[in-house]
Design an enzyme around this catalytic site. Sequence first.
Site, PDB file in Angstrom:
ATOM      1  N   LYS A 196     -11.137 -52.510  25.711  1.00  0.00           N
ATOM      2  CA  LYS A 196     -11.587 -52.277  24.342  1.00  0.00           C
ATOM      3  C   LYS A 196     -10.987 -50.941  23.887  1.00  0.00           C
ATOM      4  O   LYS A 196     -11.400 -49.871  24.330  1.00  0.00           O
ATOM      5  CB  LYS A 196     -13.109 -52.237  24.270  1.00  0.00           C
ATOM      6  N   CYS A 216     -42.319 -39.100  -1.231  1.00  0.00           N
ATOM      7  CA  CYS A 216     -41.662 -38.199  -0.287  1.00  0.00           C
ATOM      8  C   CYS A 216     -40.179 -38.088  -0.640  1.00  0.00           C
ATOM      9  O   CYS A 216     -39.465 -39.086  -0.717  1.00  0.00           O
ATOM     10  CB  CYS A 216     -41.819 -38.729   1.140  1.00  0.00           C
ATOM     11  N   ASP A 244     -11.509 -32.602 -12.855  1.00  0.00           N
ATOM     12  CA  ASP A 244     -10.167 -33.197 -12.811  1.00  0.00           C
ATOM     13  C   ASP A 244      -9.160 -32.256 -13.480  1.00  0.00           C
ATOM     14  O   ASP A 244      -8.022 -32.111 -13.030  1.00  0.00           O
ATOM     15  CB  ASP A 244     -10.151 -34.546 -13.527  1.00  0.00           C
ATOM     16  N   ALA A 245      -9.599 -31.571 -14.546  1.00  0.00           N
ATOM     17  CA  ALA A 245      -8.696 -30.681 -15.284  1.00  0.00           C
ATOM     18  C   ALA A 245      -8.267 -29.505 -14.397  1.00  0.00           C
ATOM     19  O   ALA A 245      -7.083 -29.159 -14.341  1.00  0.00           O
ATOM     20  CB  ALA A 245      -9.388 -30.176 -16.537  1.00  0.00           C
ATOM     21  N   CYS A 263     -43.088 -33.798   2.611  1.00  0.00           N
ATOM     22  CA  CYS A 263     -43.938 -33.956   1.425  1.00  0.00           C
ATOM     23  C   CYS A 263     -45.407 -33.657   1.697  1.00  0.00           C
ATOM     24  O   CYS A 263     -46.221 -33.669   0.780  1.00  0.00           O
ATOM     25  CB  CYS A 263     -43.796 -35.359   0.854  1.00  0.00           C
ATOM     26  N   LYS A 286     -19.634 -52.158  27.188  1.00  0.00           N
ATOM     27  CA  LYS A 286     -19.329 -50.733  27.017  1.00  0.00           C
ATOM     28  C   LYS A 286     -19.336 -50.002  28.358  1.00  0.00           C
ATOM     29  O   LYS A 286     -20.123 -50.340  29.247  1.00  0.00           O
ATOM     30  CB  LYS A 286     -20.371 -50.090  26.097  1.00  0.00           C
ATOM     31  N   GLU A 317      -5.559 -53.188  17.296  1.00  0.00           N
ATOM     32  CA  GLU A 317      -6.075 -51.829  17.174  1.00  0.00           C
ATOM     33  C   GLU A 317      -4.931 -50.820  17.029  1.00  0.00           C
ATOM     34  O   GLU A 317      -3.987 -50.825  17.824  1.00  0.00           O
ATOM     35  CB  GLU A 317      -6.887 -51.517  18.439  1.00  0.00           C
ATOM     36  N   GLU A 377     -10.270 -58.016  28.111  1.00  0.00           N
ATOM     37  CA  GLU A 377      -9.283 -57.116  27.498  1.00  0.00           C
ATOM     38  C   GLU A 377      -9.891 -55.725  27.408  1.00  0.00           C
ATOM     39  O   GLU A 377     -11.086 -55.589  27.181  1.00  0.00           O
ATOM     40  CB  GLU A 377      -8.968 -57.580  26.064  1.00  0.00           C
ATOM     41  N   TYR A 432      -8.189 -29.439 -11.181  1.00  0.00           N
ATOM     42  CA  TYR A 432      -7.341 -29.992 -10.141  1.00  0.00           C
ATOM     43  C   TYR A 432      -5.900 -30.128 -10.654  1.00  0.00           C
ATOM     44  O   TYR A 432      -4.933 -29.731 -10.002  1.00  0.00           O
ATOM     45  CB  TYR A 432      -7.921 -31.342  -9.700  1.00  0.00           C
ATOM     46  N   ASP A 433      -5.784 -30.632 -11.887  1.00  0.00           N
ATOM     47  CA  ASP A 433      -4.454 -30.791 -12.485  1.00  0.00           C
ATOM     48  C   ASP A 433      -3.743 -29.450 -12.631  1.00  0.00           C
ATOM     49  O   ASP A 433      -2.531 -29.350 -12.419  1.00  0.00           O
ATOM     50  CB  ASP A 433      -4.559 -31.454 -13.867  1.00  0.00           C
ATOM     51  N   ASP A 463     -10.156 -47.793  21.751  1.00  0.00           N
ATOM     52  CA  ASP A 463     -10.963 -46.989  20.832  1.00  0.00           C
ATOM     53  C   ASP A 463     -10.085 -46.449  19.712  1.00  0.00           C
ATOM     54  O   ASP A 463      -9.642 -45.307  19.737  1.00  0.00           O
ATOM     55  CB  ASP A 463     -11.613 -45.840  21.623  1.00  0.00           C
ATOM     56  N   TYR A 504      -4.604 -58.160  19.584  1.00  0.00           N
ATOM     57  CA  TYR A 504      -5.547 -58.888  20.442  1.00  0.00           C
ATOM     58  C   TYR A 504      -6.235 -60.060  19.753  1.00  0.00           C
ATOM     59  O   TYR A 504      -7.070 -60.729  20.339  1.00  0.00           O
ATOM     60  CB  TYR A 504      -6.605 -57.938  21.027  1.00  0.00           C
ATOM     61  N   ARG A 511      -9.867 -52.599   8.356  1.00  0.00           N
ATOM     62  CA  ARG A 511     -10.987 -53.519   8.435  1.00  0.00           C
ATOM     63  C   ARG A 511     -11.918 -53.384   7.229  1.00  0.00           C
ATOM     64  O   ARG A 511     -12.416 -54.363   6.705  1.00  0.00           O
ATOM     65  CB  ARG A 511     -11.767 -53.243   9.724  1.00  0.00           C
ATOM     66  N   CYS A 552     -44.284 -41.049   7.859  1.00  0.00           N
ATOM     67  CA  CYS A 552     -44.826 -40.371   6.690  1.00  0.00           C
ATOM     68  C   CYS A 552     -45.380 -41.458   5.780  1.00  0.00           C
ATOM     69  O   CYS A 552     -44.714 -42.459   5.531  1.00  0.00           O
ATOM     70  CB  CYS A 552     -43.707 -39.616   5.980  1.00  0.00           C
ATOM     71  N   CYS A 571     -46.508 -34.794   6.900  1.00  0.00           N
ATOM     72  CA  CYS A 571     -45.047 -34.909   6.777  1.00  0.00           C
ATOM     73  C   CYS A 571     -44.430 -33.537   6.487  1.00  0.00           C
ATOM     74  O   CYS A 571     -44.880 -32.844   5.567  1.00  0.00           O
ATOM     75  CB  CYS A 571     -44.714 -35.902   5.667  1.00  0.00           C
TER      76      CYS A 571
HETATM   77  S1  IVH Z   1     -11.943 -58.561  19.180  1.00  0.00           S
HETATM   78  C1  IVH Z   1     -13.437 -61.535  16.447  1.00  0.00           C
HETATM   79  N1  IVH Z   1     -10.692 -57.234  21.052  1.00  0.00           N
HETATM   80  O1  IVH Z   1     -13.780 -53.232  18.716  1.00  0.00           O
HETATM   81  C2  IVH Z   1     -12.766 -60.497  17.207  1.00  0.00           C
HETATM   82  N2  IVH Z   1     -11.825 -55.996  19.376  1.00  0.00           N
HETATM   83  O2  IVH Z   1     -16.647 -53.211  18.339  1.00  0.00           O
HETATM   84  C3  IVH Z   1     -13.243 -59.127  16.928  1.00  0.00           C
HETATM   85  N3  IVH Z   1     -11.600 -53.582  19.575  1.00  0.00           N
HETATM   86  O3  IVH Z   1     -13.743 -54.079  15.311  1.00  0.00           O
HETATM   87  C4  IVH Z   1     -12.542 -58.056  17.627  1.00  0.00           C
HETATM   88  N4  IVH Z   1     -10.342 -53.571  21.369  1.00  0.00           N
HETATM   89  O4  IVH Z   1     -11.796 -52.670  16.249  1.00  0.00           O
HETATM   90  C5  IVH Z   1     -11.438 -57.155  19.945  1.00  0.00           C
HETATM   91  N5  IVH Z   1      -9.507 -56.191  22.736  1.00  0.00           N
HETATM   92  C6  IVH Z   1     -10.244 -56.105  21.645  1.00  0.00           C
HETATM   93  C7  IVH Z   1     -10.609 -54.873  21.068  1.00  0.00           C
HETATM   94  C8  IVH Z   1     -11.406 -54.864  19.932  1.00  0.00           C
HETATM   95  C9  IVH Z   1     -10.941 -52.815  20.456  1.00  0.00           C
HETATM   96  C10 IVH Z   1     -12.417 -53.052  18.464  1.00  0.00           C
HETATM   97  C11 IVH Z   1     -12.176 -53.694  17.118  1.00  0.00           C
HETATM   98  C12 IVH Z   1     -13.512 -54.226  16.690  1.00  0.00           C
HETATM   99  C13 IVH Z   1     -14.436 -53.380  17.488  1.00  0.00           C
HETATM  100  C14 IVH Z   1     -15.777 -54.040  17.672  1.00  0.00           C
END
Ligand code: IVH
Length: 702
Positions: free
Chosen positions: A129, A446, A42-43, A423, A326, A186, A127, A45-46, A131, A238, A150, A440, A420
Amino acid sequence: MRDKPVEELTEIEASRELRMLAKEIAAHDKRYYTDEAPIVTDADYDLLRRRNEAIEARFPDKVRKDSPSKRVGAPAAISQGFAKIRHAVPMLSLQNAFDDADVTEFETRIRRFLSLDEAEPISLVAEAKIDGLSLSVRYIDGKLERAATRGDGEEGEDVTANVRTIEDIPETLPAGAPAVLEVRGEVYLSHSEFRRINQEREAESAALYVNPRNAASGALRQLDATITASRRLQFFAYSWGELSAPLAETQFEALQRLAEFGFSINPLTDACDGAAGALATYAKIGEARPNLDYDIDGVVYKVDRLDWQDRLGKVSRAPRWATAHKFAAEQAETKLLAIDLQVGRTGAITPVARLKPVFVGGVTVSNATLHNAGEIERKGILIGDTVTIQRAGDVIPQVVGPVMAKRPDDAQAFKFPETCPVCGSEVTRGVDGQDAVARCSGGMVCKAQRLERLKHFVSRNAFDIEGLGGKRVEELIERDLVQSPADFFRLEARVRSGEINPGEWEGWGETSVTNLFAAIEQRRVIGFDRFLFGLGMRQIGETTARLLARHYGDLLNLRTAMDTAAAPESEAYQDLLAIDGIGDGVAADLVAFFHEPQNQEILDALANELTIEPVEAPANVASAISGRTIVFTGGLEAMSRGEAKARAEALGAKVVGSVSKKTDVVVAGTDAGSKAKKAAELGLEIWTEAEWLAVAAGEQSA
Ligand code: IVH
């Protein structure tokens, strides 16, 4: 240059040094916060920060846009990172569906749980999903009050200041919005903004982000909100958390209301009819995907009726009323250069493919998992083969199989070792030597198993010891200071007695060591469920750990039971099996764990250091069945067995599958057979379905 007094620096030298300091300090910040593995005291860094300030004071027009001094309140933030916020309603994750059959099964499960007949339509909302990163934004009386990431679902980081810079998130809501409203959704970055940020970073010689999701995370978790503001984060709403008044009767209408309040709702959102409708929408969203300017990794289906969502509730940390379908993983071909072996927490030896680097699913992949010994044989993969690999979302890249047409003449079979690689202990493949998984047999002897078990022990959902990341655990093992979990709790005393002095170790600044000991001290009192999960037993995840903790109450009880549970016909073994959710495989592993002398030593040592608290009974304790053991038998008319079980658990009861002396209540539905008979013989309390429904509706109190 560092040694030159600031007064003697030329302008050019000053600019150059400021640029280097900005980079260096940012790198230390990352090591401290993100990697939890600082490499300077820390020092020291300072000293860097003070030098930066002194140069800036002499050359005010050379102050950089990314100067460390511009990070408001940095020193305080440096020692604390973001404040933690407990979510009023936990932020859940989603169960996954990977193919059409999983989606049909999702509909079937809902139908079964709600006891709906085949003719009843189940309306779903599909909906995209997104990312990105999930975020919860809390409004009180229409004003943005707090925003949190989260985190582990229970507790996230306070990113309010940063979230206020996101255009898609309104600062105030129109009249008519509930007085308390937590909007969830999101945070993400568009592809174009991602490219822009990386170009900027390249010009500054900063490390590039691997994908938009990581860049969004970097932008949201800035200690300096002005940096967040300079990156155009976006937000789709959402879902919601705490509410003072319901938004609507359906998911679809609730989203419309959020739109009226000023939030962006993903335009691909659509209502659909059951699994068949969901699959059609999945295809449609899949077609739109290549032309979107942001990443989506699947489609989320949610039961439209909110009263049904309530009844369905959640299992573990995911709602029963939603699932994430997915998109298929992206595939690529590359050469398998070698196979390395990794020994995991429970001794399982995972072969890892070392690959010629290849770009797939948004990142460059150079390693992929081959899962287990059996997988290499089953897939017939040789070293030197060209292999197909795939990667989807956050999952570890996998080797799909060899491309036979491209097999070279000198491709060689991989011979799995008999000892293994870490180990030297014997490698076993189940009692008959045929298991797919090679293990193992060294246990804590191990080094690899020891490291993984200790890392698991301190990890977030187990003992959650802040400041004790993987690197530090590794170093403590290297220094021979920690061999068994209880050793963490003895460290401070050893420092006090002068036996060891972390001050002499690089990267262990005084502040961080003090904080670490405080964090360890805090965990001397621990819930029995977390304790059990922390032991890292095979097959014992958080849910099973909780079941065991509730069933046995305390460690002594559990250990006594396991002592006598070795024989499958013993009462203790049968009692273990009676826990709903525990089958023969898990039971056998548990008994084996508690019989192992190494583990007994670990438990004795921990029991000496810790106060293990019984798990709290679930919320609604004042019910007629809280703390009681209940068995459902025979057919129920009004609700499915699954719903009955979930309801009983929510009311604080323990639901088991078979009747014994320890059962308190047996609910006998139609055609209840041997279990009802046994209950009568044992003189237990027997309820009709109507009596159960009265309790389930909360009409009777304890
Ligand atoms: S619903 C109880 N809706 O996916 C409801 N999640 O794999 C929980 N995500 O943690 C989430 N699009 O970050 C919901 N249309 C959507 C979403 C969504 C992306 C993400 C969200 C969640 C993760 C779960």
